[in-house]
Design a protein around this motif. Sequence first.
Motif, PDB file in Angstrom:
ATOM      1  N   TYR A 124       0.837  -1.183   0.000  1.00 14.97           N
ATOM      2  CA  TYR A 124       0.000   0.000   0.000  1.00 14.97           C
ATOM      3  C   TYR A 124       0.881   1.245   0.000  1.00 14.97           C
ATOM      4  O   TYR A 124       1.955   1.252   0.603  1.00 14.97           O
ATOM      5  CB  TYR A 124      -0.902   0.036   1.243  1.00 14.97           C
ATOM      6  N   GLN A 180       0.818   5.220   1.156  1.00 14.47           N
ATOM      7  CA  GLN A 180       0.115   6.197   1.993  1.00 14.47           C
ATOM      8  C   GLN A 180       0.778   7.555   1.840  1.00 14.47           C
ATOM      9  O   GLN A 180       1.834   7.814   2.425  1.00 14.47           O
ATOM     10  CB  GLN A 180       0.088   5.757   3.457  1.00 14.47           C
ATOM     11  N   GLN A 199      -3.262  11.181   3.940  1.00 11.61           N
ATOM     12  CA  GLN A 199      -4.261  10.375   3.246  1.00 11.61           C
ATOM     13  C   GLN A 199      -4.286   8.945   3.782  1.00 11.61           C
ATOM     14  O   GLN A 199      -3.391   8.524   4.516  1.00 11.61           O
ATOM     15  CB  GLN A 199      -3.968  10.350   1.745  1.00 11.61           C
ATOM     16  N   GLY A 200      -5.313   8.217   3.396  1.00 12.79           N
ATOM     17  CA  GLY A 200      -5.376   6.808   3.727  1.00 12.79           C
ATOM     18  C   GLY A 200      -4.541   5.991   2.770  1.00 12.79           C
ATOM     19  O   GLY A 200      -4.229   6.440   1.663  1.00 12.79           O
ATOM     20  N   PRO A 201      -4.172   4.792   3.178  1.00  7.65           N
ATOM     21  CA  PRO A 201      -3.384   3.921   2.292  1.00  7.65           C
ATOM     22  C   PRO A 201      -4.155   3.569   1.023  1.00  7.65           C
ATOM     23  O   PRO A 201      -5.366   3.386   1.058  1.00  7.65           O
ATOM     24  CB  PRO A 201      -3.139   2.675   3.155  1.00  7.65           C
ATOM     25  N   PHE A 215      -4.161   0.803  -2.209  1.00  9.17           N
ATOM     26  CA  PHE A 215      -3.705  -0.534  -2.583  1.00  9.17           C
ATOM     27  C   PHE A 215      -2.904  -0.489  -3.874  1.00  9.17           C
ATOM     28  O   PHE A 215      -3.371   0.044  -4.881  1.00  9.17           O
ATOM     29  CB  PHE A 215      -4.928  -1.443  -2.756  1.00  9.17           C
ATOM     30  N   GLN A 225      -1.161  -7.186  -4.713  1.00 11.62           N
ATOM     31  CA  GLN A 225      -1.032  -8.303  -3.792  1.00 11.62           C
ATOM     32  C   GLN A 225      -0.361  -9.479  -4.493  1.00 11.62           C
ATOM     33  O   GLN A 225      -0.666  -9.774  -5.648  1.00 11.62           O
ATOM     34  CB  GLN A 225      -2.389  -8.752  -3.262  1.00 11.62           C
ATOM     35  N   ARG A 253      -1.607 -11.192  -7.833  1.00 10.15           N
ATOM     36  CA  ARG A 253      -2.970 -11.702  -7.896  1.00 10.15           C
ATOM     37  C   ARG A 253      -3.977 -10.588  -8.192  1.00 10.15           C
ATOM     38  O   ARG A 253      -4.993 -10.816  -8.825  1.00 10.15           O
ATOM     39  CB  ARG A 253      -3.311 -12.395  -6.581  1.00 10.15           C
ATOM     40  N   GLN A 254      -3.690  -9.397  -7.673  1.00  7.75           N
ATOM     41  CA  GLN A 254      -4.599  -8.269  -7.908  1.00  7.75           C
ATOM     42  C   GLN A 254      -3.777  -6.997  -7.889  1.00  7.75           C
ATOM     43  O   GLN A 254      -2.801  -6.904  -7.131  1.00  7.75           O
ATOM     44  CB  GLN A 254      -5.697  -8.227  -6.842  1.00  7.75           C
ATOM     45  N   LEU A 288       4.643   7.014   2.433  1.00 11.98           N
ATOM     46  CA  LEU A 288       4.948   5.872   3.287  1.00 11.98           C
ATOM     47  C   LEU A 288       4.446   4.620   2.566  1.00 11.98           C
ATOM     48  O   LEU A 288       3.270   4.552   2.187  1.00 11.98           O
ATOM     49  CB  LEU A 288       4.255   6.028   4.641  1.00 11.98           C
ATOM     50  N   LEU A 325       3.589   0.787   2.803  1.00 13.79           N
ATOM     51  CA  LEU A 325       3.259  -0.214   3.809  1.00 13.79           C
ATOM     52  C   LEU A 325       3.133  -1.591   3.187  1.00 13.79           C
ATOM     53  O   LEU A 325       2.532  -1.754   2.120  1.00 13.79           O
ATOM     54  CB  LEU A 325       1.933   0.145   4.486  1.00 13.79           C
TER      55      LEU A 325
END
Lengths: 113, 115
Positions: free
Chosen positions: B35, B37, B41-43, B45, B48, B55-56, B88, B90
């Motif tokens: 992720y 960030q 703000q929010g993380p 995506f 994955q 996969r996504q 950042l 994550l």
Amino acid sequence: AQSVTQLDSQVPVFEEAPVELRCNYSSSVSVYLFWYVQYPNQGLQLLLKYLSGSTLVKGINGFEAEFNKSQTSFHLRKPSVHISDTAEYFCAVSETDDYKLSFGAGTTVTVRA
Amino acid sequence: DAGVTQSPTHLIKTRGQQVTLRCSPKSGHDTVSWYQQALGQGPQFIFQYYEEEERQRGNFPDRFSGHQFPNYSSELNVNALLLGDSALYLCASSLEIGTGLYGYTFGSGTRLTVV
């Protein structure tokens, strides 16, 4: 696609007072819902999650949240906050057939003595 | 039992350079997500990895790529860095059960600054 709106960007609160952080989501399918906390210079820690079953979910550190499907909300509450609850709080949603989390923009909670 | 380990913790790069971030998942976890960030703000995506394959993927350009190794650790590579890549980053690991959302564990992140 799902999305999350956190209705309050900042919430100041006095120590031992209750706090509520509001979260609304949009999705056309069933969802899982989460609240995470982030302390300064740290990663995300899971507070609680709703996967199915009872709409009232209890988490760590005295937090709880209620899932309201008709209002597409998942508000977080704590009856009495401590100075140590000062942090950034994130609401997140995932559709049940999806792998990713979609986060809101966050709510900064500042607890004052 | 160690949680998710990310390295380095901080990094400063120049526009146009390439960067590699690393993640070791929590013991027993086999799925790794990344992720971004941005400040305030929010993380968001990025992608994955499971069974060494992507996969996504989220809405990120091809400059962002990754890899998962047989020991489940993962790398995030970003090419041709832009100032807007400062964030950042994550890493989150989980055990593949259903959608894998039953137990995400996040690392403390890598702070990337592009100058």
